[in-house]
Scaffold this motif. Structure first.
Motif, PDB file in Angstrom:
ATOM      1  N   LYS A 184       3.771 -23.736   2.207  1.00  0.00           N
ATOM      2  CA  LYS A 184       4.362 -24.082   0.915  1.00  0.00           C
ATOM      3  C   LYS A 184       3.533 -25.194   0.279  1.00  0.00           C
ATOM      4  CE  LYS A 184       8.559 -26.060  -1.159  1.00  0.00           C
ATOM      5  NZ  LYS A 184       9.932 -26.563  -0.882  1.00  0.00           N
ATOM      6  N   THR A 185       3.166 -25.025  -0.971  1.00  0.00           N
ATOM      7  CA  THR A 185       2.387 -26.053  -1.668  1.00  0.00           C
ATOM      8  C   THR A 185       3.320 -27.163  -2.149  1.00  0.00           C
ATOM      9  OG1 THR A 185       2.539 -24.814  -3.747  1.00  0.00           O
ATOM     10  CG2 THR A 185       0.593 -24.440  -2.387  1.00  0.00           C
ATOM     11  N   LEU A 186       3.006 -28.393  -1.779  1.00  0.00           N
ATOM     12  CA  LEU A 186       3.776 -29.555  -2.219  1.00  0.00           C
ATOM     13  C   LEU A 186       3.172 -30.182  -3.476  1.00  0.00           C
ATOM     14  CD1 LEU A 186       4.466 -31.291   1.220  1.00  0.00           C
ATOM     15  CD2 LEU A 186       5.913 -29.675  -0.023  1.00  0.00           C
ATOM     16  N   SER A 187       1.929 -29.847  -3.757  1.00  0.00           N
ATOM     17  CA  SER A 187       1.252 -30.300  -4.972  1.00  0.00           C
ATOM     18  C   SER A 187       0.301 -29.194  -5.377  1.00  0.00           C
ATOM     19  CB  SER A 187       0.507 -31.612  -4.731  1.00  0.00           C
ATOM     20  OG  SER A 187      -0.534 -31.436  -3.779  1.00  0.00           O
ATOM     21  N   ALA A 188      -0.406 -29.378  -6.467  1.00  0.00           N
ATOM     22  CA  ALA A 188      -1.400 -28.394  -6.867  1.00  0.00           C
ATOM     23  C   ALA A 188      -2.462 -28.259  -5.781  1.00  0.00           C
ATOM     24  CB  ALA A 188      -2.042 -28.798  -8.192  1.00  0.00           C
ATOM     25  N   VAL A 189      -2.889 -27.019  -5.508  1.00  0.00           N
ATOM     26  CA  VAL A 189      -3.892 -26.757  -4.477  1.00  0.00           C
ATOM     27  C   VAL A 189      -4.989 -25.886  -5.086  1.00  0.00           C
ATOM     28  CG1 VAL A 189      -4.367 -25.679  -2.252  1.00  0.00           C
ATOM     29  CG2 VAL A 189      -2.228 -26.932  -2.585  1.00  0.00           C
ATOM     30  N   HIS A 190      -6.234 -26.328  -4.925  1.00  0.00           N
ATOM     31  CA  HIS A 190      -7.365 -25.570  -5.460  1.00  0.00           C
ATOM     32  C   HIS A 190      -8.297 -25.184  -4.323  1.00  0.00           C
ATOM     33  CE1 HIS A 190     -10.573 -24.163  -8.017  1.00  0.00           C
ATOM     34  NE2 HIS A 190     -11.409 -25.077  -7.552  1.00  0.00           N
ATOM     35  N   MET A 191      -8.416 -23.874  -4.088  1.00  0.00           N
ATOM     36  CA  MET A 191      -9.393 -23.328  -3.154  1.00  0.00           C
ATOM     37  C   MET A 191     -10.522 -22.729  -3.984  1.00  0.00           C
ATOM     38  SD  MET A 191      -8.397 -23.881  -0.117  1.00  0.00           S
ATOM     39  CE  MET A 191      -6.937 -24.820   0.343  1.00  0.00           C
ATOM     40  N   GLY A 192     -11.573 -23.474  -4.183  1.00  0.00           N
ATOM     41  CA  GLY A 192     -12.621 -23.074  -5.109  1.00  0.00           C
ATOM     42  C   GLY A 192     -13.434 -21.884  -4.626  1.00  0.00           C
ATOM     43  N   SER A 193     -13.693 -20.961  -5.531  1.00  0.00           N
ATOM     44  CA  SER A 193     -14.535 -19.802  -5.231  1.00  0.00           C
ATOM     45  C   SER A 193     -16.005 -20.098  -5.489  1.00  0.00           C
ATOM     46  CB  SER A 193     -14.106 -18.617  -6.108  1.00  0.00           C
ATOM     47  OG  SER A 193     -14.362 -18.894  -7.480  1.00  0.00           O
ATOM     48  N   GLY A 194     -16.286 -21.235  -6.150  1.00  0.00           N
ATOM     49  CA  GLY A 194     -17.649 -21.549  -6.557  1.00  0.00           C
ATOM     50  C   GLY A 194     -17.989 -20.983  -7.922  1.00  0.00           C
ATOM     51  N   ASN A 195     -17.057 -20.230  -8.477  1.00  0.00           N
ATOM     52  CA  ASN A 195     -17.264 -19.610  -9.787  1.00  0.00           C
ATOM     53  C   ASN A 195     -16.655 -20.480 -10.877  1.00  0.00           C
ATOM     54  OD1 ASN A 195     -17.872 -17.742 -11.771  1.00  0.00           O
ATOM     55  ND2 ASN A 195     -16.092 -16.450 -11.350  1.00  0.00           N
ATOM     56  N   LYS A 196     -17.358 -20.616 -11.988  1.00  0.00           N
ATOM     57  CA  LYS A 196     -16.852 -21.383 -13.123  1.00  0.00           C
ATOM     58  C   LYS A 196     -16.812 -20.500 -14.355  1.00  0.00           C
ATOM     59  CE  LYS A 196     -18.421 -25.989 -11.647  1.00  0.00           C
ATOM     60  NZ  LYS A 196     -17.124 -26.686 -11.675  1.00  0.00           N
ATOM     61  N   LYS A 197     -15.785 -20.667 -15.168  1.00  0.00           N
ATOM     62  CA  LYS A 197     -15.639 -19.942 -16.422  1.00  0.00           C
ATOM     63  C   LYS A 197     -15.771 -20.931 -17.583  1.00  0.00           C
ATOM     64  CE  LYS A 197     -14.460 -15.950 -14.488  1.00  0.00           C
ATOM     65  NZ  LYS A 197     -15.302 -14.739 -14.572  1.00  0.00           N
ATOM     66  N   VAL A 198     -16.539 -20.527 -18.606  1.00  0.00           N
ATOM     67  CA  VAL A 198     -16.842 -21.409 -19.726  1.00  0.00           C
ATOM     68  C   VAL A 198     -15.974 -21.043 -20.928  1.00  0.00           C
ATOM     69  CG1 VAL A 198     -18.657 -22.257 -21.281  1.00  0.00           C
ATOM     70  CG2 VAL A 198     -19.204 -21.693 -18.898  1.00  0.00           C
ATOM     71  N   ARG A 199     -15.468 -22.072 -21.575  1.00  0.00           N
ATOM     72  CA  ARG A 199     -14.601 -21.882 -22.735  1.00  0.00           C
ATOM     73  C   ARG A 199     -15.336 -21.168 -23.874  1.00  0.00           C
ATOM     74  NH1 ARG A 199     -11.939 -26.648 -26.466  1.00  0.00           N
ATOM     75  NH2 ARG A 199     -10.010 -25.581 -27.053  1.00  0.00           N
ATOM     76  N   ASP A 200     -14.639 -20.265 -24.517  1.00  0.00           N
ATOM     77  CA  ASP A 200     -15.112 -19.465 -25.642  1.00  0.00           C
ATOM     78  C   ASP A 200     -16.168 -18.443 -25.252  1.00  0.00           C
ATOM     79  OD1 ASP A 200     -13.398 -20.784 -27.354  1.00  0.00           O
ATOM     80  OD2 ASP A 200     -14.887 -22.247 -27.985  1.00  0.00           O
ATOM     81  N   ILE A 201     -16.575 -18.453 -23.985  1.00  0.00           N
ATOM     82  CA  ILE A 201     -17.461 -17.406 -23.466  1.00  0.00           C
ATOM     83  C   ILE A 201     -16.693 -16.543 -22.467  1.00  0.00           C
ATOM     84  CG2 ILE A 201     -19.542 -16.921 -22.102  1.00  0.00           C
ATOM     85  CD1 ILE A 201     -20.818 -19.360 -23.317  1.00  0.00           C
ATOM     86  N   ASP A 202     -16.091 -17.208 -21.476  1.00  0.00           N
ATOM     87  CA  ASP A 202     -15.339 -16.497 -20.436  1.00  0.00           C
ATOM     88  C   ASP A 202     -13.828 -16.574 -20.643  1.00  0.00           C
ATOM     89  OD1 ASP A 202     -17.707 -15.881 -18.839  1.00  0.00           O
ATOM     90  OD2 ASP A 202     -17.764 -18.022 -18.433  1.00  0.00           O
ATOM     91  N   PHE A 203     -13.387 -17.528 -21.448  1.00  0.00           N
ATOM     92  CA  PHE A 203     -11.953 -17.634 -21.689  1.00  0.00           C
ATOM     93  C   PHE A 203     -11.677 -18.253 -23.050  1.00  0.00           C
ATOM     94  CE2 PHE A 203     -12.801 -21.856 -19.851  1.00  0.00           C
ATOM     95  CZ  PHE A 203     -12.014 -22.697 -20.619  1.00  0.00           C
ATOM     96  N   PHE A 204     -10.474 -17.936 -23.565  1.00  0.00           N
ATOM     97  CA  PHE A 204      -9.924 -18.585 -24.748  1.00  0.00           C
ATOM     98  C   PHE A 204      -8.642 -19.288 -24.329  1.00  0.00           C
ATOM     99  CE2 PHE A 204     -12.181 -14.886 -26.705  1.00  0.00           C
ATOM    100  CZ  PHE A 204     -13.141 -15.625 -27.375  1.00  0.00           C
ATOM    101  N   ASP A 205      -8.190 -20.219 -25.138  1.00  0.00           N
ATOM    102  CA  ASP A 205      -6.995 -20.950 -24.767  1.00  0.00           C
ATOM    103  C   ASP A 205      -6.191 -21.337 -25.999  1.00  0.00           C
ATOM    104  OD1 ASP A 205      -9.386 -22.995 -24.948  1.00  0.00           O
ATOM    105  OD2 ASP A 205      -7.591 -24.163 -25.365  1.00  0.00           O
ATOM    106  N   ASN A 206      -4.896 -21.569 -25.766  1.00  0.00           N
ATOM    107  CA  ASN A 206      -4.042 -22.235 -26.745  1.00  0.00           C
ATOM    108  C   ASN A 206      -3.225 -23.268 -25.987  1.00  0.00           C
ATOM    109  OD1 ASN A 206      -1.821 -20.856 -25.560  1.00  0.00           O
ATOM    110  ND2 ASN A 206      -2.044 -19.149 -26.999  1.00  0.00           N
TER     111      ASN A 206
END
Length: 349
Positions: free
Chosen positions: A9-31
């Motif tokens: 059970k996660t008690l806080s945020a947990v990040h298991m990195g894949s080594g992959n990065k996504k760039v804003r407006d190229i790989d993702f959009f956001d609101n």
């Protein structure tokens, strides 16, 4: 042979990195509510690039010019329809071209925590707990420290953890989010005040309260035979049962959390972090003999990744890191800090 089903059970945020990065407006959009990670294969099919390759060139050019959104809209392609939507907990992406570190996923796209990561965190906790009581005043340089390490940890064939096998933990429908992390440190001007830097790192994480399971197998017979034949040079009494193993992990985690509290006690503006650390202490104190709390994953901090072993060497400068990476967020109660990577393990079968 001791086989168990263990809940994580996660008690806080947990990040298991894949080594992959996504760039804003190229790989993702956001609101303000969501981040939309684009599925370029599906978008390509919607654009019909298989039958008209020139469209792919136009798409690439518009993307590099920062005009991908307008390009897709003009061609009637709704990117939200071809995206993986993740809740957005970043108040503002402040960089010109910010990137998000992606969560580890398998070939099916399912987010997971590798068994090797869980086992590594357990191994670090146990050896660090044993190493804490070692007297090392006689070690004066790096070469002597390396020799001590070889003697203490032993050869691979003498590692008792080869008798512990842990499976991967898959999260079929987890609660995820994109968060903002920053560094917190003691001010150089006033050591009794905390400074938070302006350099942000964004990450896709498991949020708190996620649950999954993994298999844990302890070859108690093989471990006992290895002890008797003296193939294991160091006796590790905490490792004779899973319950004793969990108890040792709790002892180690509580030691490091308490030492963090001592370090930040009375530091102005670090109160939210201390509140979170006190919550972790309460979670450890509430554990049954079949439960433990430990820390792992990206942004766990140098002390937890290494077990804090370096702190016992006099000649190692800055063994205790000056900064910590935290999640910085705000709700209707004000600003709060969360430290990433804390999980609770429970034997359920």
């Amino acid at each position: 042979m001791s086989r168990h089903n263990v809940k994580i059970k996660t008690l806080s945020a947990v990040h298991m990195g894949s080594g992959n990065k996504k760039v804003r407006d190229i790989d993702f959009f956001d609101n303000k509510d969501f981040v939309y990670f684009l599925n370029v294969d599906k978008i390509g099919d919607a654009l019909g690039i298989a039958s008209n390759p020139s469209i792919a060139n136009d798409w690439a050019n518009k993307t590099m010019l920062g005009q991908q959104l307008q390009f897709l809209s003009k061609r009637g392609v709704d990117y939200k329809e071809f995206s993986r939507r993740v809740p957005n907990y970043v108040e503002e992406f402040s960089d010109k071209a910010p990137s998000v570190s992606m969560q580890m996923r398998d070939g099916r796209g399912i987010a997971y925590i590798p068994g090797s990561t869980i086992k590594g965190a357990i191994r670090t906790a146990i050896f660090a707990l044993l190493a804490k009581d070692e007297r090392r005043e006689y070690i004066n340089n790096q070469r002597e420290a390396e020799q001590w390490g070889k003697n203490f940890f032993g050869e691979i064939a003498a590692d008792p953890f080869r008798f512990l096998k842990i499976g991967d933990s898959f999260f079929d429908n987890p609660s995820m989010g994109v968060i903002n992390t920053v560094q917190i440190k003691k001010s150089n001007i006033n050591y009794n005040r905390a400074d938070i830097d302006t350099i942000k790192q964004y990450a896709e994480v498991f949020l708190a309260e996620n649950e999954s399971n993994f298999s844990l197998t302890l070859d108690t017979g093989g471990l006992e035979m290895a002890y008797k034949s003296k193939r294991i040079s160091r006796q590790v009494p905490q490792f004779k049962s899973v319950e004793d193993l969990f108890n040792a992990i709790n002892t180690h985690t509580k030691h490091l959390v308490k030492s963090e509290l001592d370090l930040w006690d009375g530091v102005i503006d670090a109160e939210p972090m201390c509140d979170f650390l006190n919550y972790i202490v309460e979670e450890i104190d509430d554990c049954s003999h079949k439960e433990c709390v430990m820390r792992m994953g990206n942004a766990s901090g140098k002390r937890f990744i290494t077990g804090g072993i370096l702190e016992n060497f006099r000649f190692v400068r800055n063994a205790i890191p000056k900064t910590r990476r935290i999640e910085l967020a705000e709700d209707n109660k004000g600003v709060y800090f969360d430290l990433l990577g804390f999980v609770k393990l429970t034997i359920v079968g």
